[in-house]
Design an enzyme around this catalytic site. Structure first.
Site, mmCIF file in Angstrom:
data_model
loop_
_atom_site.group_PDB
_atom_site.id
_atom_site.type_symbol
_atom_site.label_atom_id
_atom_site.label_comp_id
_atom_site.label_asym_id
_atom_site.label_seq_id
_atom_site.Cartn_x
_atom_site.Cartn_y
_atom_site.Cartn_z
ATOM 1 N N ARG B 59 0.842 -1.109 0.008
ATOM 2 C CA ARG B 59 0.135 0.209 -0.134
ATOM 3 C C ARG B 59 0.955 0.839 -0.339
ATOM 4 O O ARG B 59 0.358 2.219 -0.355
ATOM 5 C CB ARG B 59 -1.508 -0.563 0.797
ATOM 6 N N THR B 60 2.137 1.419 0.932
ATOM 7 C CA THR B 60 2.842 3.044 0.580
ATOM 8 C C THR B 60 3.696 2.503 -0.787
ATOM 9 O O THR B 60 3.531 3.744 -1.283
ATOM 10 C CB THR B 60 3.865 2.280 1.980
ATOM 11 N N LYS B 87 22.904 -9.868 -4.926
ATOM 12 C CA LYS B 87 24.148 -10.197 -5.568
ATOM 13 C C LYS B 87 25.428 -9.668 -4.615
ATOM 14 O O LYS B 87 25.676 -9.504 -5.204
ATOM 15 C CB LYS B 87 23.721 -10.210 -6.503
ATOM 16 N N ARG B 109 12.283 2.858 1.045
ATOM 17 C CA ARG B 109 11.612 1.927 2.466
ATOM 18 C C ARG B 109 12.941 1.153 2.645
ATOM 19 O O ARG B 109 13.537 0.107 1.491
ATOM 20 C CB ARG B 109 10.181 1.003 2.350
ATOM 21 N N HIS B 137 8.097 5.806 9.645
ATOM 22 C CA HIS B 137 7.419 6.141 8.870
ATOM 23 C C HIS B 137 6.526 7.369 8.771
ATOM 24 O O HIS B 137 5.033 6.950 9.178
ATOM 25 C CB HIS B 137 6.699 4.749 9.260
#
Lengths: 183, 313
Positions: B59-60, B87, B109, B137
């Site tokens: 959703r974010t 990697k 994020r 947040h």
């Protein structure tokens, strides 16, 4: 800052009545017309016009909106001062309508270009006209001309045209302000 | 004040009350924009934004992407699971590579607290923290406070309780800072194991009994139980958690007032709140989602307005 008064309260009254009269001539009963004031300074002019339309011509049911063009400007992040967004309130459809933009001063034409962009987010009007109290001719940067003009004014870039309204005890007045040290 | 005091939105702790109010005022205008027939404005048409999601999010990420597209920005998306991070590439290398593609803003994020802060010291682009580990947040806190303001008016003097897994929640910390800056009183409520030991030093009340907390508050913000962040058992069972800290209609009906229920999502229906509560008029959950887009548009717009991005002038 040098100030010179251009138009006094009596003449502004005459101009407002003439502009209202011209609107009536072109739009008759305003059946398919909407008036949009451009934020922030077109709103007082729009309010005075609608009040004259009602008192002198008995026209009272014209849809009236206010449009803010901040998000549509092409000088975003190129100005010295950041722009603050104003409220847009258009509670009706403009699709197929005859739209009249109302603003106090027409200068470079860039606000009007932004307004043309912005109004299309609300639908596709049949036509768009522009009414301004003051047209600063010879200073246009875009090919935009008004349909209804209160007064044409010749001024140079370092001058600012200031429109004051009769709120809080002041009187209706248009003056030219010379900004000292300006380019 | 038409300008933010910060170049990046790393956390609510760094911004002022004026910044928050400016973000809200601008979001009011964007909320009007997203309810128009054409929900798009050209403000950020010369800006490229990279959404860097080193941790899963639906959703974010969607909310940011929608906000960016409605501002007409160019958007590139990146998710760690399908990239060279797996990697062994470092964060700075990954981001520098992306920035070489002339990106002006980064929405990031990351599972590690402070990742956004770290990045802001090493690259030129504007950074919006979309959640860094258990730290902050900020846009979630802004949209929560905005939604409360919309429903109850100015936040000054309002009582908000944050319920649940405070220990693992970045939403809780950002919410506490944001609500306090706007003058609200904040309480946290949850099992003792999920309340950080020194949380009272932030000036919040602590309550372990949900019924007492609900009786005190105007708004209850229910957090999700974050099983994925729990490496040990913090409470005996989900059933016991729900009995102690789940909100159901029976609990709400026992109160002598109507309180507002919020949830940052995704909801574990039947755990933090019952479906009946989530779908009731008292819940602000869907308004939170709508406001999320407006708030994120506002943040991106105002940060771009700081004028330091390469705009070609």
């Amino acid at each position: 800052m040098v100030i010179k008064t251009l138009i006094g309260p009596v003449e502004i009254d005459v101009i407002l009545k003439r502009l209202a009269c011209q609107l009536v001539e072109n739009h008759n009963d305003f059946k398919n017309t909407v008036l949009i004031g451009l934020q922030p300074r077109g709103i007082p002019l729009l309010e005075r016009l609608t009040s004259i339309l009602q008192s002198d011509y008995g026209v009272s049911n014209i849809p009236v909106g206010r449009l803010d063009t901040t998000f549509y400007r092409d000088d975003f992040r190129r100005r010295d001062e950041p722009l603050k967004a104003n409220q847009t309130r258009i509670d009706f459809l403009v699709e197929g309508k005859r739209v009249v933009f109302v603003d106090d001063v027409l200068f470079t034409g860039r606000s009007i270009r932004a307004a043309l962009d912005a109004i299309l987010s609300f639908g596709r009007p049949h036509e768009i006209e522009l009414m301004v109290l003051i047209d600063r001719r010879f200073s246009r940067e875009l090919p935009i001309q008004p349909d209804y003009v209160g007064r044409q004014v010749d001024s140079i870039a370092s001058e600012r045209v200031k429109v004051e309204w009769d709120t809080e005890g002041a009187e209706n007045k248009v003056s030219i302000v010379q900004i000292e040290g300006d380019e | 004040m038409n300008e933010l005091s910060v170049d990046h939105l790393l956390g609510i702790k760094d911004v002022t009350e004026n910044d928050i109010r400016l973000i809200f005022q601008t979001a009011d205008q964007f909320k009007e924009v997203i309810n128009r027939p054409i929900k798009k404005v050209p403000s950020l048409r010369d800006i490229t934004i990279a959404n860097l999601f080193f941790e899963n999010s639906t959703r974010t990420r969607l909310s940011f992407e929608l906000a960016e597209k409605r501002l007409s920005a160019d958007v590139v998306n990146f998710s760690a699971s399908s990239s060279s991070v797996s990697k062994g590439e470092t964060l700075i290398d990954t981001v520098n590579n992306i920035l070489s593609m002339k990106v002006d803003m980064v929405v990031m994020r990351h599972p590690n607290p402070g990742a956004a802060q770290f990045l802001s010291k090493h690259i030129d682009a504007r950074i919006v923290n979309a959640g860094d580990g258990t730290h902050e947040h900020p846009t979630q806190a802004l949209l929560d406070a905005y939604s409360i303001r919309e429903k109850l008016g100015d936040l000054s003097g309002k009582k908000v309780v944050i319920v649940g897994d405070i220990l693992h929640s970045r939403v809780a910390l950002s919410n506490i800072f944001c609500l306090q800056k706007l003058g609200a009183e904040v309480m946290v409520c949850g099992p003792t194991t999920l309340i950080p030991k020194f949380i009272h030093t932030l000036g919040v009340r602590v309550e372990y009994n949900l019924d007492k907390a609900l009786a005190w508050c105007d708004v209850a913000n229910m957090l999700r139980v974050q099983h994925e962040r729990m490496d040990i058992k913090y409470f005996p069972s989900i059933r016991e958690y729900t009995m102690q800290y789940g909100v159901n209609m029976e609990r709400l009906n026992r109160l002598d007032k109507e309180i507002t229920i919020m949830h940052p999502g995704p909801i574990n229906r039947g755990v933090e709140i019952t479906s009946e509560v989530a779908d009731s008029d008292q819940a602000l959950i869907l308004q939170q989602v709508e406001n999320g887009v407006a708030i994120r548009m506002s943040v991106l717009y105002l940060l771009a307005n700081r004028g330091l991005v390469s705009s070609g002038d």
